[in-house]
Design a protein around this motif. Structure first.
Motif, PDB file in Angstrom:
ATOM      1  N   SER A 360      66.596  34.401  43.137  1.00 51.04           N
ATOM      2  CA  SER A 360      67.067  33.756  44.150  1.00 51.04           C
ATOM      3  C   SER A 360      66.660  33.079  45.000  1.00 51.04           C
ATOM      4  O   SER A 360      65.534  34.416  45.946  1.00 51.04           O
ATOM      5  N   LEU A 361      67.005  32.080  45.798  1.00 44.74           N
ATOM      6  CA  LEU A 361      66.120  31.178  46.596  1.00 44.74           C
ATOM      7  C   LEU A 361      67.166  31.011  47.871  1.00 44.74           C
ATOM      8  O   LEU A 361      68.093  30.061  47.588  1.00 44.74           O
ATOM      9  N   ASN A 362      66.687  31.079  48.764  1.00 45.25           N
ATOM     10  CA  ASN A 362      67.537  30.992  50.190  1.00 45.25           C
ATOM     11  C   ASN A 362      66.606  29.723  50.890  1.00 45.25           C
ATOM     12  O   ASN A 362      66.164  29.685  51.465  1.00 45.25           O
ATOM     13  N   GLY A 375      57.026  24.545  38.265  1.00 45.70           N
ATOM     14  CA  GLY A 375      57.360  23.387  37.584  1.00 45.70           C
ATOM     15  C   GLY A 375      58.964  23.752  36.811  1.00 45.70           C
ATOM     16  O   GLY A 375      59.288  21.875  35.867  1.00 45.70           O
ATOM     17  N   GLN A 376      59.525  24.320  37.153  1.00 50.29           N
ATOM     18  CA  GLN A 376      60.682  24.493  36.207  1.00 50.29           C
ATOM     19  C   GLN A 376      61.795  23.793  37.659  1.00 50.29           C
ATOM     20  O   GLN A 376      61.909  24.540  38.185  1.00 50.29           O
ATOM     21  N   SER A 377      62.950  23.291  36.978  1.00 49.80           N
ATOM     22  CA  SER A 377      63.848  22.610  37.737  1.00 49.80           C
ATOM     23  C   SER A 377      64.949  23.599  38.310  1.00 49.80           C
ATOM     24  O   SER A 377      65.600  23.828  36.796  1.00 49.80           O
ATOM     25  N   ILE A 378      65.034  24.531  39.507  1.00 54.05           N
ATOM     26  CA  ILE A 378      65.805  25.046  39.636  1.00 54.05           C
ATOM     27  C   ILE A 378      67.880  24.349  40.036  1.00 54.05           C
ATOM     28  O   ILE A 378      68.383  25.128  40.713  1.00 54.05           O
ATOM     29  N   GLY A 379      67.280  23.094  39.756  1.00 50.40           N
ATOM     30  CA  GLY A 379      69.127  22.217  40.555  1.00 50.40           C
ATOM     31  C   GLY A 379      68.530  21.448  41.300  1.00 50.40           C
ATOM     32  O   GLY A 379      67.712  21.470  42.348  1.00 50.40           O
ATOM     33  N   ARG A 380      70.135  20.840  42.610  1.00 51.31           N
ATOM     34  CA  ARG A 380      69.958  20.650  43.337  1.00 51.31           C
ATOM     35  C   ARG A 380      70.167  21.356  44.589  1.00 51.31           C
ATOM     36  O   ARG A 380      71.298  22.734  44.196  1.00 51.31           O
ATOM     37  N   LEU A 418      71.912  30.298  48.216  1.00 52.82           N
ATOM     38  CA  LEU A 418      70.895  31.135  47.375  1.00 52.82           C
ATOM     39  C   LEU A 418      70.823  30.218  45.932  1.00 52.82           C
ATOM     40  O   LEU A 418      71.797  30.118  45.235  1.00 52.82           O
ATOM     41  N   TYR A 419      69.843  29.828  45.526  1.00 52.37           N
ATOM     42  CA  TYR A 419      69.766  29.594  44.310  1.00 52.37           C
ATOM     43  C   TYR A 419      68.561  30.183  42.876  1.00 52.37           C
ATOM     44  O   TYR A 419      68.592  30.894  43.579  1.00 52.37           O
ATOM     45  N   HIS A 420      69.444  30.696  41.563  1.00 49.20           N
ATOM     46  CA  HIS A 420      69.070  30.860  41.035  1.00 49.20           C
ATOM     47  C   HIS A 420      67.441  30.529  40.062  1.00 49.20           C
ATOM     48  O   HIS A 420      67.718  30.108  39.818  1.00 49.20           O
ATOM     49  N   VAL A 421      66.648  31.613  40.545  1.00 51.94           N
ATOM     50  CA  VAL A 421      66.102  31.977  39.822  1.00 51.94           C
ATOM     51  C   VAL A 421      65.077  32.581  38.379  1.00 51.94           C
ATOM     52  O   VAL A 421      65.586  34.025  38.961  1.00 51.94           O
ATOM     53  N   PRO A 422      65.556  32.946  37.509  1.00 46.95           N
ATOM     54  CA  PRO A 422      64.915  33.106  36.092  1.00 46.95           C
ATOM     55  C   PRO A 422      64.084  34.391  36.393  1.00 46.95           C
ATOM     56  O   PRO A 422      62.942  33.542  36.608  1.00 46.95           O
ATOM     57  N   ARG A 423      64.028  35.293  35.855  1.00 54.69           N
ATOM     58  CA  ARG A 423      63.018  36.093  35.552  1.00 54.69           C
ATOM     59  C   ARG A 423      61.620  35.730  34.750  1.00 54.69           C
ATOM     60  O   ARG A 423      60.611  35.890  35.291  1.00 54.69           O
ATOM     61  N   THR A 424      62.026  35.299  34.191  1.00 58.37           N
ATOM     62  CA  THR A 424      61.464  34.406  33.034  1.00 58.37           C
ATOM     63  C   THR A 424      60.789  33.510  33.544  1.00 58.37           C
ATOM     64  O   THR A 424      59.785  32.903  32.549  1.00 58.37           O
ATOM     65  N   SER A 447      63.440  31.935  51.453  1.00 56.64           N
ATOM     66  CA  SER A 447      62.771  33.602  51.650  1.00 56.64           C
ATOM     67  C   SER A 447      63.480  33.293  50.068  1.00 56.64           C
ATOM     68  O   SER A 447      63.774  33.083  49.831  1.00 56.64           O
ATOM     69  N   VAL A 448      62.815  34.396  49.416  1.00 56.60           N
ATOM     70  CA  VAL A 448      62.599  34.861  47.883  1.00 56.60           C
ATOM     71  C   VAL A 448      63.610  36.259  47.983  1.00 56.60           C
ATOM     72  O   VAL A 448      63.413  36.942  48.184  1.00 56.60           O
ATOM     73  N   LEU A 449      64.693  36.515  46.799  1.00 60.80           N
ATOM     74  CA  LEU A 449      65.313  37.417  47.410  1.00 60.80           C
ATOM     75  C   LEU A 449      65.460  38.061  45.885  1.00 60.80           C
ATOM     76  O   LEU A 449      66.017  37.486  44.572  1.00 60.80           O
ATOM     77  N   THR A 450      65.820  39.714  46.396  1.00 55.29           N
ATOM     78  CA  THR A 450      65.870  40.342  44.455  1.00 55.29           C
ATOM     79  C   THR A 450      67.048  41.183  44.812  1.00 55.29           C
ATOM     80  O   THR A 450      66.549  41.957  45.784  1.00 55.29           O
ATOM     81  N   ARG A 451      67.481  41.456  44.062  1.00 51.97           N
ATOM     82  CA  ARG A 451      68.467  42.720  43.822  1.00 51.97           C
ATOM     83  C   ARG A 451      68.188  43.849  43.899  1.00 51.97           C
ATOM     84  O   ARG A 451      67.277  44.583  43.560  1.00 51.97           O
TER      85      ARG A 451
END
Length: 563
Positions: A360-362, A375-380, A418-424, A447-451
């Motif tokens: 996820s992107l904080n 190049g992939q849109s994670i949204g607004r 927090l905005y979801h970034v698929p691992r793929t 920051s970039v977060l991971t569980r």
């Protein structure tokens, strides 16, 4: 043949339009959607389980959750006014694919309990009994002495003791007890035994480059509009931006007002390149103040045929979100990154955290805009639009009719940071992050977060029912021992026990405290659980001792799972 169905938070009173048609619940809302500028809604699992049990108690035949698995509105797929990028929906499986406890576990046990009644619900004869004010039993008989029963207290405030078939049963307010053999309670919707929380790790991104939009510079294909156009049909969803431009001749300074009537979320207004905005909540109509320098000719024509329009921004036209422009000379790099600038593009790279789980992107430090990863849109995103400061509760009373405004959290905060970034979407090495910031923010704090770990909890009383999967027909469940069950996600193991107490512990997962009656059972729990994906601990005084006679005791455990 058409079959009418029910959608909503409750469908127990729904009836089909023909006695020959089944009673179907197509959308049982597990929560509610998230909106920018509003608190985060959630639905207590006790109420959700109550609604499902009541539906089948009253002859329901088919039931479907909406949503059971949360999701993400990537790109521009969010529908409706102010709907956020996250579509987590407080679902039993969250937006990132992780189990949400206690909702998942409590509903799993509910489904198992209803399944144990299946033959009676499908083939049995139904009988209804009143047990008191807002107290009732619905019984499904195969024979006179072979049945399954639902005992309900649909009052919202008063717990009750009821007598059914000559036996006394306790019914908490707003709950249903399920008795697959008409004798033993295997499940009560108000009694949950599982809690859960998660933690994440922050990683900083590297140096930023930026590109400033050229405000007020319009492309050559702009043309005179015959009217001020509707945004969605004009942009064809290729951009969030629809610009209008006109000129005003004046020779004196004067305050003026701009009337905006729109279905948009926000408006940016520039006069001689000065930003008069942003203005939020422009859906409908609003009156906004501007200063028109040297305005004198009040008869000037500002009607629709004086306007030109432009779809999108220059950065969108150039394709700054694409990976093939990552090294373009269009980008500027300097010692200090511009912050709190409107209509600016940012570019940076980051190294993906180790592991296989989603990221996820904080974006808490940013204003409003969109983000792309490789190049992939994670949204607004819209971090500066805060919810009202009142109306939230961390411990919402599940009793009584639920609606989307009843249980809310994060008042005075952004709906989503927090905005979801698929691992793929990421790969080994550097990954490209591009932002288009509309209002102004500080990208250096992203920051970039991971569980990296999972907290699993259990809290079970010694007089609770045994786990549903241990139930056997016509065996007195009160003589069986309940147990705490702790389970880590696939590939994870219990590595430490953070809390363990037998007695009358207080609080919830992450905030358990010892009560006035306490037995230290840490070593027992550690021996049973450390190094395992799953462990079971019976809740019994015979195992832990009876330090406080006369006190109904419980076992509370909080454990840490890591990969």
């Amino acid at each position: 043949m058409q079959i009418n169905t029910c959608n909503g938070f409750y469908c127990d009173t729904f009836t089909s339009n023909s006695p020959s048609k089944p009673k179907i619940w197509t959308e049982d809302y597990t929560g509610w959607f998230l909106s920018f500028g509003y608190p985060v809604p959630y639905r207590p699992v006790e109420d959700l389980a109550f609604a499902v049990a009541r539906f089948f108690e009253k002859g329901g035949t088919f039931h479907n959750y909406y949503m059971y698995f949360g999701g993400t509105n990537f790109g521009r797929t969010a529908g409706g006014p102010l709907v956020a990028t996250s579509y987590d929906y407080d679902a039993p499986i969250n937006e990132y694919g992780f189990i949400r406890q206690p909702k998942f576990g409590h509903l799993r046990d509910l489904h198992m309990a209803i399944k144990l009644c299946e033959e009676y619900l499908v083939n049995g004869d139904h009988a209804h009994q009143s047990l008191g004010i807002k107290l009732e039993a619905d019984v499904y008989y195969k024979t006179d002495d072979d049945c399954a029963a639902f005992l309900a207290n649909y009052g919202s405030s008063v717990d009750a003791n009821v007598t059914f078939n000559g036996k006394l049963y306790f019914l908490p307010a707003w709950s249903v007890s399920i008795l697959p053999d008409c004798k033993n309670v295997i499940f009560n919707t108000a009694k949950k035994s599982i809690s859960d929380a998660t933690s994440e790790l922050s990683l900083s991104t590297s140096l930023w480059s930026w590109y400033m939009e050229k405000v007020g510079v319009w492309s050559n294909d702009s043309f005179t509009a015959t009217s001020l156009l509707e945004q969605i049909s004009t942009t064809k969803d290729t951009s969030d931006f629809l610009w209008y431009s006109t000129s005003i001749e004046s020779d004196e300074k004067k305050d003026a007002f701009l009337l905006i009537q729109s279905l948009g979320h926000a408006a940016l207004v520039f006069l001689n390149r000065k930003n008069y905005g942003p203005w939020f909540d422009v859906m409908g109509a609003g009156l906004y103040s501007v200063i028109l320098t040297d305005l004198k000719n009040t008869k000037e024509d500002y009607s629709s045929n004086r306007w030109t329009y432009q779809v999108g921004t220059e950065g969108e036209s150039l394709g700054l979100d694409n990976t093939d422009l990552a090294n373009s000379s269009l980008w500027t790099r300097g010692a200090s990154v511009p912050t709190n600038q409107s209509l600016i593009w940012y570019k940076s790279t980051f190294m993906a955290p180790e592991g296989k789980g989603p990221l996820s992107l904080n974006l808490a430090s940013m204003g409003k805009g969109q983000a792309w990863v490789n190049g992939q849109s994670i949204g607004r995103y819209w971090s500066t639009y805060l919810s009202p400061s009142t109306g939230c509760t961390d411990h919402c009373d599940y009793r009584g009719t639920y609606d989307a405004q009843k249980c809310q959290k994060k008042c005075g905060q952004p709906a989503q940071v927090l905005y979801h970034v698929p691992r793929t979407w990421v790969h080994a090495g550097e990954n490209l992050l591009v932002l288009h910031e509309e209002l102004g923010g500080d990208p250096s704090k992203i920051s970039v977060l991971t569980r990296t770990r999972q907290e699993v909890c259990g809290h079970v009383f010694e007089d609770d029912s045994i786990p549903v999967d241990l139930w056997k027909s016509n065996v007195d469940s009160t003589s069986r021992t309940p147990e705490v069950r702790l389970t880590c996600d696939q590939g994870w193991k219990i590595t430490s026990i953070r809390f363990a107490s037998f007695g009358n512990p207080k609080g919830d997962c992450g905030s358990f405290t010892q009560g006035s009656c306490h037995t230290d059972v840490l070593s027992i729990v550690q021996q049973a659980c450390i190094g395992k994906k799953r462990c079971l601990i019976p809740v019994a005084t015979a195992k832990f001792g009876n330090m406080c006679p006369g006190v109904t005791k419980s076992l509370a455990i909080e454990a840490l799972c890591t990969s």
